[in-house]
Design a protein around this motif. Structure first.
Motif, mmCIF file in Angstrom:
data_model
loop_
_atom_site.group_PDB
_atom_site.id
_atom_site.type_symbol
_atom_site.label_atom_id
_atom_site.label_comp_id
_atom_site.label_asym_id
_atom_site.label_seq_id
_atom_site.Cartn_x
_atom_site.Cartn_y
_atom_site.Cartn_z
ATOM 1 N N THR A 26 100.542 65.716 -2.778
ATOM 2 C CA THR A 26 101.631 64.742 -2.786
ATOM 3 C C THR A 26 102.993 65.417 -2.883
ATOM 4 N N ASP A 30 105.989 64.275 -0.510
ATOM 5 C CA ASP A 30 107.282 63.860 -1.058
ATOM 6 C C ASP A 30 108.429 64.606 -0.387
ATOM 7 N N GLN A 34 111.627 62.918 1.481
ATOM 8 C CA GLN A 34 113.013 63.167 1.101
ATOM 9 C C GLN A 34 113.861 63.619 2.284
#
Length: 253
Positions: A26, A30, A34
């Motif tokens: 993860t 992420d 972003q």
């Protein structure tokens, strides 16, 4: 002093490798979220060093499965880089993705292909009235946090392109050769590959998603009545039998 610096760098590299091997997958998902607005994945498996995401969505474009593998040697060049590969019946993609501190996402040796209709999901809210295959070979591609290209180098081909306006019309194959244009974004030259539709033009794409297409188009097959009727939507041709192209707009957010 030099041996001390070497030991410090070696220790830092060892720590980063150890961290990547233990970090959950993860963490990488992420990072994509972003740096690419609108990016999401339904499920994430594996570790930050080696894993996969399934049900990937980005601005309407969907990939069944996207796998990655960390390239630790890229740390020597100051890059946090991963090899990517898609597992999708329609969208084929391989390449390397690198994350920078400037929130930009850089791709290297990005190669693949997908149906034109799926590419249109990135460019417009409605389905494009064309069919065919997009094949790309981009040694370099850089995206900003909004997902718009800041710089690119390589070639994009449109193969077996057909217009779907009533009766399908065969338009042929086309090639877009792109190169960086500094602060202006990307500049590209468009040429047909001996297609029924002769095309010569330029494409400019700015970092904020605005585009401009200029050029000329003509019938290579002068007896193609269906294609001539379709081109009549552009108005009458010039004295040299060519139609002028001058389009501009913005890619869908």
């Amino acid at each position: 002093m030099k041996p001390v610096v070497g030991y410090v760098l070696l220790g830092l590299a060892s720590f980063l490798i150890f961290l990547a091997l233990l970090a959950p997958a993860t963490l990488l998902a992420d990072q994509f979220g972003q740096r690419l607005s609108g990016f999401s994945a339904q499920a994430v498996e594996g570790s930050a060093a080696r894993g996969s995401m399934s049900g990937v969505h980005w601005h309407g474009l969907r990939i069944d499965r996207l796998s990655w593998r960390w390239r630790p040697l890229a740390l020597l060049a100051g890059r946090l880089e991963f090899s990517l590969r898609s597992d999708d019946p329609e969208l084929m993609l391989t390449g390397d993705a690198a994350f920078g501190f400037n929130r930009r996402l850089q791709f290297r040796q990005l190669v693949g292909q997908l149906p034109v209709g799926r590419l249109g999901q990135l460019a417009a809210s409605n389905k494009l009235p064309v069919d065919g295959v997009v094949a790309f070979d981009l040694p370099a591609l850089e995206l900003n946090a909004s997902g718009w290209p800041l710089a690119a180098q390589g070639a994009v081909q449109l193969l077996n392109l057909r217009a779907l306006l009533g009766q399908p019309l065969n338009l042929g194959d086309f090639r877009l050769q792109v190169e960086p244009a500094g602060a202006d974004g990307i500049r590209g030259q468009i040429k047909d590959a001996n297609a029924p539709l002769a095309l010569d033009g330029t494409l400019n794409l700015t970092p904020d998603g605005r585009y401009r297409l200029n050029g000329q188009v003509a019938l290579r097959e002068t007896g193609n009545a269906a294609l001539r009727q379709a081109l009549s939507l552009l108005g009458p041709p010039g004295g040299d039998g060519r139609w002028t192209l001058n389009f501009s707009g913005a890619l869908a957010p």
